[in-house]
Design a protein around this motif. Structure first.
Motif, PDB file in Angstrom:
ATOM      1  N   PRO A  74       0.798  -1.235   0.000  1.00  0.00           N
ATOM      2  CA  PRO A  74       0.000   0.000   0.000  1.00  0.00           C
ATOM      3  C   PRO A  74       0.825   1.277   0.000  1.00  0.00           C
ATOM      4  CG  PRO A  74      -0.909  -1.580   1.556  1.00  0.00           C
ATOM      5  CD  PRO A  74       0.394  -2.137   1.092  1.00  0.00           C
ATOM      6  N   ASP A  75       2.041   1.243   0.584  1.00  0.00           N
ATOM      7  CA  ASP A  75       2.833   2.480   0.655  1.00  0.00           C
ATOM      8  C   ASP A  75       3.449   2.879  -0.677  1.00  0.00           C
ATOM      9  OD1 ASP A  75       4.761   0.531   0.477  1.00  0.00           O
ATOM     10  OD2 ASP A  75       5.864   1.138   2.278  1.00  0.00           O
ATOM     11  N   LEU A  76       3.223   2.082  -1.736  1.00  0.00           N
ATOM     12  CA  LEU A  76       3.670   2.474  -3.073  1.00  0.00           C
ATOM     13  C   LEU A  76       2.595   3.260  -3.819  1.00  0.00           C
ATOM     14  CD1 LEU A  76       5.686  -0.614  -4.416  1.00  0.00           C
ATOM     15  CD2 LEU A  76       6.551   1.571  -3.544  1.00  0.00           C
ATOM     16  N   LEU A  77       1.428   3.424  -3.198  1.00  0.00           N
ATOM     17  CA  LEU A  77       0.340   4.194  -3.817  1.00  0.00           C
ATOM     18  C   LEU A  77       0.090   5.454  -3.001  1.00  0.00           C
ATOM     19  CD1 LEU A  77      -1.899   4.301  -6.015  1.00  0.00           C
ATOM     20  CD2 LEU A  77      -3.404   3.158  -4.363  1.00  0.00           C
ATOM     21  N   GLU A  78      -0.048   6.578  -3.695  1.00  0.00           N
ATOM     22  CA  GLU A  78      -0.410   7.844  -3.058  1.00  0.00           C
ATOM     23  C   GLU A  78      -1.653   8.380  -3.751  1.00  0.00           C
ATOM     24  OE1 GLU A  78       2.078  11.562  -1.454  1.00  0.00           O
ATOM     25  OE2 GLU A  78       2.125  11.420  -3.634  1.00  0.00           O
ATOM     26  N   LEU A  79      -2.632   8.810  -2.980  1.00  0.00           N
ATOM     27  CA  LEU A  79      -3.860   9.368  -3.535  1.00  0.00           C
ATOM     28  C   LEU A  79      -3.851  10.875  -3.348  1.00  0.00           C
ATOM     29  CD1 LEU A  79      -6.392   6.713  -2.183  1.00  0.00           C
ATOM     30  CD2 LEU A  79      -5.310   6.810  -4.451  1.00  0.00           C
ATOM     31  N   GLU A  80      -4.119  11.601  -4.432  1.00  0.00           N
ATOM     32  CA  GLU A  80      -4.125  13.064  -4.395  1.00  0.00           C
ATOM     33  C   GLU A  80      -5.554  13.577  -4.437  1.00  0.00           C
ATOM     34  OE1 GLU A  80      -1.734  14.990  -7.303  1.00  0.00           O
ATOM     35  OE2 GLU A  80       0.122  14.024  -6.669  1.00  0.00           O
ATOM     36  N   ILE A  81      -5.864  14.472  -3.496  1.00  0.00           N
ATOM     37  CA  ILE A  81      -7.159  15.136  -3.505  1.00  0.00           C
ATOM     38  C   ILE A  81      -6.925  16.642  -3.544  1.00  0.00           C
ATOM     39  CG2 ILE A  81      -8.259  13.256  -2.226  1.00  0.00           C
ATOM     40  CD1 ILE A  81      -8.144  15.069   0.240  1.00  0.00           C
ATOM     41  N   THR A  82      -7.972  17.385  -3.888  1.00  0.00           N
ATOM     42  CA  THR A  82      -7.863  18.841  -3.945  1.00  0.00           C
ATOM     43  C   THR A  82      -8.660  19.462  -2.802  1.00  0.00           C
ATOM     44  OG1 THR A  82      -9.782  19.045  -5.397  1.00  0.00           O
ATOM     45  CG2 THR A  82      -7.623  18.799  -6.455  1.00  0.00           C
ATOM     46  N   GLU A  83      -8.348  20.728  -2.532  1.00  0.00           N
ATOM     47  CA  GLU A  83      -9.042  21.441  -1.453  1.00  0.00           C
ATOM     48  C   GLU A  83     -10.549  21.485  -1.663  1.00  0.00           C
ATOM     49  OE1 GLU A  83      -6.165  24.804   0.317  1.00  0.00           O
ATOM     50  OE2 GLU A  83      -6.680  25.076  -1.771  1.00  0.00           O
ATOM     51  N   SER A  84     -10.971  21.680  -2.907  1.00  0.00           N
ATOM     52  CA  SER A  84     -12.408  21.809  -3.176  1.00  0.00           C
ATOM     53  C   SER A  84     -13.147  20.527  -2.808  1.00  0.00           C
ATOM     54  CB  SER A  84     -12.646  22.153  -4.642  1.00  0.00           C
ATOM     55  OG  SER A  84     -12.120  21.151  -5.482  1.00  0.00           O
ATOM     56  N   MET A  85     -12.476  19.371  -2.914  1.00  0.00           N
ATOM     57  CA  MET A  85     -13.121  18.113  -2.568  1.00  0.00           C
ATOM     58  C   MET A  85     -13.427  18.029  -1.079  1.00  0.00           C
ATOM     59  SD  MET A  85     -10.766  15.647  -4.933  1.00  0.00           S
ATOM     60  CE  MET A  85     -11.385  14.128  -4.264  1.00  0.00           C
ATOM     61  N   LEU A  86     -12.637  18.739  -0.277  1.00  0.00           N
ATOM     62  CA  LEU A  86     -12.821  18.672   1.170  1.00  0.00           C
ATOM     63  C   LEU A  86     -14.038  19.463   1.634  1.00  0.00           C
ATOM     64  CD1 LEU A  86      -9.120  19.084   2.355  1.00  0.00           C
ATOM     65  CD2 LEU A  86     -10.329  17.032   1.625  1.00  0.00           C
ATOM     66  N   MET A  87     -14.568  20.317   0.757  1.00  0.00           N
ATOM     67  CA  MET A  87     -15.695  21.157   1.131  1.00  0.00           C
ATOM     68  C   MET A  87     -17.025  20.402   1.065  1.00  0.00           C
ATOM     69  SD  MET A  87     -14.647  24.111   2.046  1.00  0.00           S
ATOM     70  CE  MET A  87     -16.149  25.079   1.968  1.00  0.00           C
ATOM     71  N   HIS A  88     -17.031  19.264   0.370  1.00  0.00           N
ATOM     72  CA  HIS A  88     -18.279  18.540   0.156  1.00  0.00           C
ATOM     73  C   HIS A  88     -18.249  17.220   0.927  1.00  0.00           C
ATOM     74  CE1 HIS A  88     -19.035  21.498  -2.960  1.00  0.00           C
ATOM     75  NE2 HIS A  88     -17.874  21.197  -3.487  1.00  0.00           N
ATOM     76  N   ASN A  89     -19.268  16.983   1.718  1.00  0.00           N
ATOM     77  CA  ASN A  89     -19.365  15.756   2.498  1.00  0.00           C
ATOM     78  C   ASN A  89     -18.086  15.504   3.293  1.00  0.00           C
ATOM     79  OD1 ASN A  89     -21.948  15.157   1.316  1.00  0.00           O
ATOM     80  ND2 ASN A  89     -20.855  14.478  -0.514  1.00  0.00           N
ATOM     81  N   ALA A  90     -17.634  16.532   3.994  1.00  0.00           N
ATOM     82  CA  ALA A  90     -16.342  16.477   4.670  1.00  0.00           C
ATOM     83  C   ALA A  90     -16.242  15.294   5.623  1.00  0.00           C
ATOM     84  CB  ALA A  90     -16.080  17.784   5.412  1.00  0.00           C
ATOM     85  N   ASP A  91     -17.303  15.001   6.356  1.00  0.00           N
ATOM     86  CA  ASP A  91     -17.244  13.919   7.334  1.00  0.00           C
ATOM     87  C   ASP A  91     -17.010  12.566   6.663  1.00  0.00           C
ATOM     88  OD1 ASP A  91     -17.597  15.657   9.431  1.00  0.00           O
ATOM     89  OD2 ASP A  91     -19.781  15.409   9.487  1.00  0.00           O
ATOM     90  N   SER A  92     -17.721  12.314   5.556  1.00  0.00           N
ATOM     91  CA  SER A  92     -17.543  11.037   4.865  1.00  0.00           C
ATOM     92  C   SER A  92     -16.175  10.961   4.206  1.00  0.00           C
ATOM     93  CB  SER A  92     -18.644  10.833   3.817  1.00  0.00           C
ATOM     94  OG  SER A  92     -18.609  11.863   2.843  1.00  0.00           O
ATOM     95  N   VAL A  93     -15.665  12.099   3.712  1.00  0.00           N
ATOM     96  CA  VAL A  93     -14.329  12.126   3.115  1.00  0.00           C
ATOM     97  C   VAL A  93     -13.273  11.857   4.180  1.00  0.00           C
ATOM     98  CG1 VAL A  93     -12.626  13.541   1.918  1.00  0.00           C
ATOM     99  CG2 VAL A  93     -15.022  13.658   1.233  1.00  0.00           C
TER     100      VAL A  93
END
Length: 240
Positions: free
Chosen positions: A102-121
């Motif tokens: 698993p440590d060979l994979l990195e997932l990138e998210i953006t700030e705007s994604m954190l604004m929607h359904n923050a708790d589930s994210v």
């Protein structure tokens, strides 16, 4: 998929790479992601495409491992449309199927994604972090920039958007913003990577400011898997 390497400034070794989607359309040549990604987002096709990307990255990592190449982590951009309860299960399935740590994979998210359904994210990100998958916040400084997110989310890396890097070192605002992001990341125990580094002057400023990694045309454009593997071997001193 093409791969753009990420260079550690202290060691001058490749420590990661970003997987980037490319489309060569017969009879038309290369289609810009700026054209096809928004269409994929709008139509919902980004969901199966995103799943294909994660599987393809895991498959490519397996090929490199089997070829005796010591791989580094590969970052994959996530779309807001991909966030569902099934996402962690799907990602872990691809890792298991190809036997990828698993440590060979990195997932990138953006700030705007954190604004929607923050708790589930938050819950999903904590599930990824618990499994050992790295997480990075892409395009930092261009969205809502709520610093409370940096406390709530299990982020490992901040990525300085290339819009701030472009004016370095002549633009005083860009240099101030970049230096502030680097300082804040260090204080929070996060690594920081600058995107879009294209020349020696930008590199020198970022290095002096304490930036950990750089990504951009100064070191390498996004390149095909075989070319990237060769560059990885040469840069990191691996036997050919």
């Amino acid at each position: 998929l093409h791969f753009q390497p990420q260079l550690d400034l202290a060691s001058r070794r490749i420590v990661g790479t970003e997987a980037l989607l490319r489309w060569e359309m017969p009879g038309h040549g290369m289609v810009s992601p700026a054209q096809f990604i928004p269409v994929a987002e709008e139509t919902g096709l980004i969901i199966p495409i995103g799943d294909w990307v994660i599987d393809a990255v895991c498959r490519q990592l397996r090929e490199w491992l089997d070829a005796g190449i010591a791989p580094v982590k590969v970052a994959v951009n996530l779309s807001p449309r991909q966030f569902s309860q099934n996402l962690p299960r799907s990602v872990m399935r691809h890792l298991r199927e190809h036997g990828i740590p698993p440590d060979l994979l990195e997932l990138e998210i953006t700030e705007s994604m954190l604004m929607h359904n923050a708790d589930s994210v938050v819950a999903m990100m904590q599930e990824f972090a618990g499994a050992g998958i790295m997480m990075s916040l892409d395009d930092f400084g261009t969205g809502y920039s709520s610093l409370s997110y940096l406390k709530r989310f299990p982020i490992d890396t901040l990525k300085i958007d290339q819009s701030f890097v472009r004016g370095i070192p002549d633009d005083t605002n860009d240099t101030a913003i970049a230096a502030a992001i680097i300082g804040m990341a260090k204080a929070l125990g996060l690594r920081v990577i600058a995107e879009g580094v294209e020349n020696e002057a930008q590199l020198a400023f970022l290095e002096s400011a304490g930036c950990d990694e750089i990504q951009g045309y100064w070191f390498s454009r996004p390149i095909a898997a075989d070319t990237y593997a060769q560059l990885l071997r040469i840069t990191n001193g691996q036997a050919t």
